[in-house]
Every structure is written in C-alpha cells, then in structure tokens.
Design a protein around this motif. Structure first.
Motif, short mmCIF file in Angstrom:
data_model
loop_
_atom_site.label_atom_id
_atom_site.label_comp_id
_atom_site.label_asym_id
_atom_site.label_seq_id
_atom_site.Cartn_x
_atom_site.Cartn_y
_atom_site.Cartn_z
N ILE A 1 66.60 48.92 68.61
CA ILE A 1 67.04 48.39 69.91
C ILE A 1 65.85 48.21 70.84
O ILE A 1 65.77 47.23 71.58
CB ILE A 1 68.12 49.31 70.52
CG1 ILE A 1 69.36 49.27 69.64
CG2 ILE A 1 68.48 48.86 71.91
CD1 ILE A 1 70.51 50.04 70.18
N ILE B 1 60.56 52.59 74.49
CA ILE B 1 61.60 53.10 73.60
C ILE B 1 61.08 53.08 72.15
O ILE B 1 61.30 54.02 71.37
CB ILE B 1 62.86 52.24 73.73
CG1 ILE B 1 63.47 52.38 75.12
CG2 ILE B 1 63.89 52.60 72.67
CD1 ILE B 1 64.04 53.73 75.42
N LEU C 1 70.17 57.91 60.01
CA LEU C 1 69.32 56.99 60.77
C LEU C 1 68.13 57.74 61.36
O LEU C 1 67.16 57.13 61.77
CB LEU C 1 70.11 56.34 61.91
CG LEU C 1 71.19 55.33 61.52
CD1 LEU C 1 72.03 54.98 62.72
CD2 LEU C 1 70.54 54.08 60.97
N ILE D 1 72.34 67.31 78.67
CA ILE D 1 72.14 65.97 79.20
C ILE D 1 71.02 65.95 80.23
O ILE D 1 70.26 65.00 80.31
CB ILE D 1 73.46 65.39 79.77
CG1 ILE D 1 73.32 63.90 80.02
CG2 ILE D 1 73.90 66.08 81.04
CD1 ILE D 1 73.39 63.07 78.80
N PHE E 1 68.45 63.35 73.37
CA PHE E 1 69.54 62.49 72.91
C PHE E 1 69.88 62.73 71.43
O PHE E 1 69.80 61.82 70.61
CB PHE E 1 69.21 61.01 73.15
CG PHE E 1 69.03 60.67 74.59
CD1 PHE E 1 70.13 60.48 75.41
CD2 PHE E 1 67.77 60.57 75.14
CE1 PHE E 1 69.97 60.17 76.75
CE2 PHE E 1 67.61 60.27 76.48
CZ PHE E 1 68.71 60.07 77.28
N THR E 2 70.21 63.95 71.11
CA THR E 2 70.54 64.39 69.74
C THR E 2 69.55 63.85 68.71
O THR E 2 69.92 63.30 67.68
CB THR E 2 71.98 63.97 69.35
OG1 THR E 2 72.12 62.57 69.56
CG2 THR E 2 73.02 64.73 70.11
N ALA F 1 67.47 61.36 68.82
CA ALA F 1 67.17 59.94 68.71
C ALA F 1 65.92 59.56 69.49
O ALA F 1 65.43 58.44 69.39
CB ALA F 1 68.35 59.11 69.22
N PHE F 2 65.41 60.49 70.28
CA PHE F 2 64.33 60.19 71.20
C PHE F 2 63.32 61.33 71.13
O PHE F 2 63.71 62.48 71.04
CB PHE F 2 64.92 60.08 72.62
CG PHE F 2 63.98 59.56 73.65
CD1 PHE F 2 63.86 58.20 73.86
CD2 PHE F 2 63.22 60.43 74.41
CE1 PHE F 2 63.00 57.72 74.83
CE2 PHE F 2 62.36 59.95 75.37
CZ PHE F 2 62.25 58.59 75.58
N LEU G 1 67.90 53.36 64.72
CA LEU G 1 68.69 52.60 65.69
C LEU G 1 67.93 52.44 67.00
O LEU G 1 67.81 51.34 67.54
CB LEU G 1 70.02 53.33 65.92
CG LEU G 1 71.05 52.60 66.75
CD1 LEU G 1 71.45 51.32 66.08
CD2 LEU G 1 72.26 53.48 66.96
N THR G 2 67.37 53.55 67.51
CA THR G 2 66.62 53.49 68.76
C THR G 2 65.42 52.56 68.61
O THR G 2 65.14 51.74 69.49
CB THR G 2 66.13 54.90 69.14
OG1 THR G 2 67.14 55.83 68.82
CG2 THR G 2 65.80 54.98 70.59
N VAL H 1 59.97 48.61 79.03
CA VAL H 1 60.96 49.63 78.64
C VAL H 1 61.18 49.56 77.12
O VAL H 1 61.22 50.59 76.44
CB VAL H 1 62.29 49.42 79.39
CG1 VAL H 1 63.33 50.41 78.89
CG2 VAL H 1 62.10 49.58 80.87
#
Lengths: 217, 482
Positions: B133, B121, B187, B4, B66-67, B69-70, B129-130, B117
């Motif tokens: 959003i 992202i 995803l 984290i 983030f596993t 996603a980023f 998904l990221t 922001v």
C-alpha cells in the motif's frame, strides 16, 4: 448426492468456472468494447458465485455490488461516450505476436506446471474446518479490519484521497465561458431584484369578438 | 486496545506529514495567489516537524506497531531522515520553476507530501500488505504529479506510459506476493521468515513468487531489463517532477528490497542473489553504453540512473551486512548527486525555456563560473572520480562485492564505469571549452543558489570525509538486522 462421481458442489464449481473462463476470454477477444464490458460483468458474477461456494458471502456480495453495480456501469458510460478507434489499437498486433506468443506461452506453461495440482492439489492444501451455520463473515471481516489491519485500512483511504485529489487536479479547469451558479449570491437575492411591479391601466379585451374572428378564418 | 496509543506514537511522523498534506489542501482554498508562498512554508514545516519527531524519538532498539505491520527501527529512522532532507531540497529547488509554469498550487505540495507518506510507509513496512500500500500511495502520487502540467502533451504521454507500466509492475509484484503468502500463510515479514526457516514448503512455488516479486521491484527501481519507462518518463515529465522521481523514491525502493528480500526471504538468498546479479550487470552495461548516444540531458541522466541502480544492486547481491551498508551509502550519495544535478538544470531553465539539451550547457563557464564549477563537481561525482563522494560510494560497493567473491564482475563494473566517465566528462568539456549559444542571464532566488552550492560542495566534502555517513549507514543496517 453424487452424479457420475461428482458432488453437487463440484458440478456448480465446474459450471461457474467454465462460464468464467469463457467470459474472461471473450473480454479480450471481442471486437465491440460494449460487449467486452458486458462479458466482464458476467465474469464478475460467476467469480462471485465461486466465492459463495467458498463461503465468503460478504465478499461475493461486495463484488457484485461494487464491481457490477458501480464500477462496470461507470465503465460502460466511458466506453459509450468515448469514440475509440479499435482498428488503430489493433495495428501493432501482428508485429508483436511473434515475440509475445512465445513469451506468453512460456510463462503460461511455467505457471501451470507450478500452480497446478502437483503443488496445490486437494491432498496438499487441507480444507479449512467447516464453520457453524450462524457464523458471520461480515462481523469477522469487520473485526480484523479495525484491529489487525487497521493501518492498511487507513492507508487505503489515503490512497483513495490521493485518487480524488489527482482526478480533480487533472480535470478541473476554471473556464470563464461555462455558466455556473453561485449559491452564496443566490441566497442573497431580494424580492426587489427579481420582481418588478408595473402600474398600468386596466384594459378590457373583447374576447367574444376575437374568438369569432378565429372561427371565420 | 491499550496498544493503540503506542501504535500511534510509532507512526507519529507519518501522521504529521499526512495531516499537513490535508491541511495544505484546505489552506489552498482560502489563499490568494499572492499568498501562496504560505503553502510552500507549510510543506517545509511538515518535513521539519516530522524530522524533529523522528530524530527525537529515535532509539537503537526495534519497536513494532499495528500488530506487527509497522516497524520503527534504526534503518527506518535513518532512511526517513534522508527522505525529509531530499524532499526539502526538492521543494527549495523547484519553487521558482513551478511558479513560472503555473504549477505552483496546493496540489503539487499535497501530492509530494502524500508521496512522502507512501515512502515512509514503505520504509517502515513490516508486512507485505503495508509495503504494497505504501508503494501504491507513492506511485499514484507520482503518476498524478507527472501529468500535473496538463496542457503539456509530452508530460501527459509520459504519465500514461508510467501509469500503465507501473500498474503492470504492481500486478506482477502482487502475484509474486500471493505465491509467497500461499506457501507461508502469512503477510508478516518476520512470520514469513520463520515459516521458511521451519522448512515445510515447496521450493519451486516460492521461486515463482520470488521471480515475480523481483521483477516488480526491478520495474519500480528501473533496473534492466525493466527499464524501458525510465528515459521516456524522465524526458517527458516537468523537470521538477523528474527530480522527485529520480531521487528520494529510490531510498524507499531500497528499503522495500531490504524488508522483503533481506528480512523476509533470507532463506532464498542464493536465488535472489543470482537474479540481482544479472540485473546489476545488465543495468551497468545498458545504462553506461546507451547514455553515450544521448543528446538530451534528462535522458542522459535517466540512463545514468539506470547504471547507478546497477551499482546499488551490486551492493545488495553481496548479501552481507557490509554489502547492504555500502548499498545504502551508495543510494544516499546518489540522491545527493542527482538532486544537485537536476537542481542545476532547474537553475538554467527560465520561463518558456527548458535547459534540457546538452548544448544548453555550452560555455556555462563564461556565463557563470561558479555554477559551472558546481556542475563539474556533480559530474565528477557521478563518474566516480576521486576525491568526490561518488568515487567513495562506488569503491565501497565494489569492495563489498569483492569480499563476496565476485572478482570478475568487479573488474567488469570498473571497466563500465570508465566507459561511463566519457559522457560525464563530455558535459564538462561542453561547459569549459565551447562557446555559449545561450546568453540569457541566469536568475535564481538566493536560497536556491545557497542550497545548491552547499549541496554540490557536500559531494566534495563528504567525499573527503565519508566516515560519518558510512558509519551512519552501517549503524542503520547493523541495528536493524540483528
């Protein structure tokens, strides 16, 4: 147990699916916006039933609680408070139909051809293995929500924050004529500000006489 | 769980900008109207700190957080730095304009930072998904910003159109993504690519998903045939917000296309190349031809944006490292050009007056020769006249398309660019050869004049020496795609 070659689950599914389709269709065809909102509630309920069949219990209950319980009630309030002239909204309908119908029809046909049983039939998509009876949907959702999907989860909260900021920025107006209370001033109030003790001489009222006079009238 | 800390470090610039946006919301409550300038300073500080972090933690390697996603790679860092720079310029240019229109509130700066922001992202999104959003965060902030001038009926109408069409586009994008998810079972961009490489999937379903995804993206980018909202929203929004909508979000949209189409769906390149090609050609035709008929400066720039988007798509459809780098170069120079262009419109506006008709530019040379000269550079650059940056940008994009074998399309694009030059040159004619109608003195704060001058002159200087920016774009693309 089977009825006419259909499992009990299939019967439930088809019943729910038919109700869902009719309700969804009525949402956009009914003339009265209140009925439309109520049909939408019905659609959400039946969709929640289908999710229950898929063993997504938490999502099904969340759908009912959040959408039926909160969102649609709010929606009904708005629909009832606003005076929407539906005839004006429908004005362009017949002019747009000659273009919209072929385009919409074409898209529907394409989607049915591709999303139909040929590509997504029962033989193509394998059913997931059955979970044990004590399997908790909620715990499993919570686990991935705070680990694998942490970023998306946090960002969704930022999206909600933006929605709050936007809603307040667009609607809050400081109107001088509106009467509002200032709690800071309220708590500073002293007894002397509100209570006035007036000295006056004692007066004896002749109650009997006045009561008799009333009766005579 | 030990990951984290690493996750948070990769997303540190986002966290800084987000915290500052919230700080601004709170600080706004305690500041008097006379001290509001502190909010402006905080917003600029947020961008500066984020830029420092992004720059100092930059490595050429690719880091995932983030596993998966980023992602923090060279393209993300370069695009983020461009976004900070563009937003900072927007803050400088718009300060006076929003002060005079009662929009100088904490919400304006907070919403702009929230949209930043969202863009960051999108730039760093490595999962559908990221990405989605991020896009919603950006769009939602923009809808609110368009409507922020509440008593302006035109702005409210523009916000409504933007919101409804934007929601439709989001729906299409999501439907397409659900198809791709259905076929690949993931995803994550890298997993999608791996699943498609392995082959076991149904092509027609993927194509259906791809069509919806591309349509949704084209909507957000404002490419023909999904451009209907662009002129209305540009015209109706307060100019300060038009400036934001027309500039930095295009960088984020470029990143979105790079992540989803180029990194996620390279196996379908043949299919999306064709779609992008049709949209590129149509955008260049409609953008350039319709702009000629406009008398409103903001509408004209809206159609100009559509044609620029067409040129960016030209670079993307080449589907080569070179093509992507030239598309990035084009979009970066487009952002610089459009910021300078709208900066001048803001400069000419004053309290109770919007300089948005072409006639408002008449005789600008007599009123202020220097501003007229800056506008001249901007218009030359947009038209693609050498030696400005716009020329070099068009040149690299068309060169990449030529290498990919689209000879006739390149010839056609050059023809259209020549037609487009007409309406840019008309602006120059109005400025230099017509008598002024408007004789008000032009007032602007010192920092805005200086920044605007530097911005416009940069178009000339970078046009003469494009190697630095070009190698930066090449570096960003090359390091991220390997």
């Amino acid at each position: 147990m089977t009825f006419f070659g259909l499992h009990f689950q299939d019967i439930v599914f088809y019943t729910l699916a038919i109700i869902l389709l009719i309700a969804a269709l009525r949402v956009i065809t009914t003339r009265n916006p209140v009925y439309a909102a109520l049909y939408l509630v019905l659609a959400f309920f039946t969709a929640a039933g289908i999710w229950l069949l898929l063993q997504a219990e938490f999502l099904a209950i969340a759908l009912v609680l959040v959408y039926v319980g909160a969102v649609m009630v709010l929606f009904l309030f708005v629909v009832m408070m606003l005076d929407i002239n539906l005839d004006k909204l429908r004005e362009g309908f017949w002019n747009a139909l000659p273009v919209a119908l072929p385009v919409g029809g074409l898209m529907a046909v394409e989607m049915v051809m591709i999303v139909g049983v040929r590509n997504f039939g029962v033989d193509k998509v394998v059913a997931p293995a059955a979970k044990p009876a004590d399997y908790s949907n909620t715990a499993e959702l919570g686990r991935v929500l705070y680990t694998d999907y942490l970023l998306a989860f946090e960002l969704a909260s930022v999206v909600l924050l933006v929605a709050i900021v936007a809603a307040i920025a667009l609607t809050l107006r400081e109107r001088r004529e509106s009467k509002s209370m200032d709690p800071a001033k309220q708590v500073l109030v002293k007894k002397a500000d509100r209570l006035r003790i007036v000295k006056m001489d004692a007066v004896v009222e002749n109650t009997d006489a006045s009561a008799n006079a009333e009766e005579v009238k | 769980m030990e990951n984290i800390r690493y996750d948070l470090i990769t997303a540190l610039p986002e966290i800084v900008v987000l915290s500052m946006a919230m700080l601004i919301l709170l600080a706004d409550l305690f500041l008097k109207q006379t001290n509001r300038i502190a909010i402006y300073a905080l917003a600029q500080l947020a961008l500066l700190v984020a830029a420092f972090i992004t720059f100092s933690t930059h490595t050429p390697s690719i880091g995932y957080g983030f596993t998966g996603a980023f992602v923090d790679d060279a393209m993300a860092d370069v695009l983020k730095l461009m976004i900070y720079l563009g937003t900072s310029l927007i803050f400088i240019y718009t300060r006076q304009y929003i002060q005079l229109r009662n929009m100088f509130r904490g919400e304006f700066y907070a919403l702009v930072l929230f949209s930043v922001v969202g863009m960051m992202i999108m730039v760093s999104g490595q999962s559908m998904l990221t990405l989605y959003i991020g896009l919603e965060l950006l769009s939602l902030s923009l809808y609110a910003l368009v409507a922020l001038d509440r008593d302006n009926a035109r702005a409210t109408e523009a916000a409504m159109k933007y919101f409804v069409l934007g929601a439709l586009a989001s729906g299409m994008l999501l439907y397409g993504m659900s198809m791709i998810y259905g076929m690949t079972g993931s995803l994550n961009i890298a997993d999608i690519n791996n699943a498609l490489m392995s082959g076991a999937n149904i092509h027609s379903v993927l194509i259906l998903g791809l069509v919806f995804v591309v349509a949704g993206l084209a909507f957000k980018l404002g490419a023909v045939p999904f451009q209907m909202w662009v002129p209305d929203v540009y015209e109706g929004s307060p100019t300060a917000v038009t400036m934001l909508i027309s500039s930095v979000p295009k960088l984020a949209a470029f990143a979105f296309i790079m992540r989803l189409l180029v990194q996620g769906l390279p196996t379908l390149a043949v299919d999306w190349q064709q779609m992008l090609m049709i949209m590129a050609v149509l955008s260049i035709i409609i953008g350039n031809v319709t702009a000629i008929a406009q008398t409103n400066l903001k509408r004209m720039l809206a159609y100009s944006t559509i044609s620029h988007v067409g040129f960016v798509l030209f670079g993307l459809m080449s589907a080569s490292i070179n093509g992507y780098a030239s598309a990035l170069f084009y979009i970066a120079s487009y952002v610089l050009m459009t910021l300078a262009g709208f900066g001048i419109i803001l400069l000419l506006s004053r309290k109770g007056f919007e300089a948005e008709q072409l006639d408002d530019l008449k005789g600008l040379n007599q009123r202020s020769p220097w501003i007229a000269f800056l506008m001249l550079i901007v218009m030359f650059s947009m038209a693609g006249v050498p030696p400005t940056l716009g020329f070099y940008a068009k040149f690299t994009v068309l060169q990449a398309a030529l290498q990919a074998g689209y000879l006739w399309l390149v010839v056609f694009a050059v023809l259209m660019a020549v037609i487009g030059a007409f309406y840019y040159l008309r602006v120059i004619k109005l400025m230099y050869f017509d008598e002024p109608i408007d004789h008000h003195p032009i007032q602007a704060p010192f920092d805005m004049r200086v920044t605007l001058s530097v911005n416009a002159c940069a178009l000339l200087v970078l046009g003469l020496m494009p190697q630095g920016l070009m190698s930066l774009c090449g570096y960003a693309i090359f390091k991220s795609l390997n």
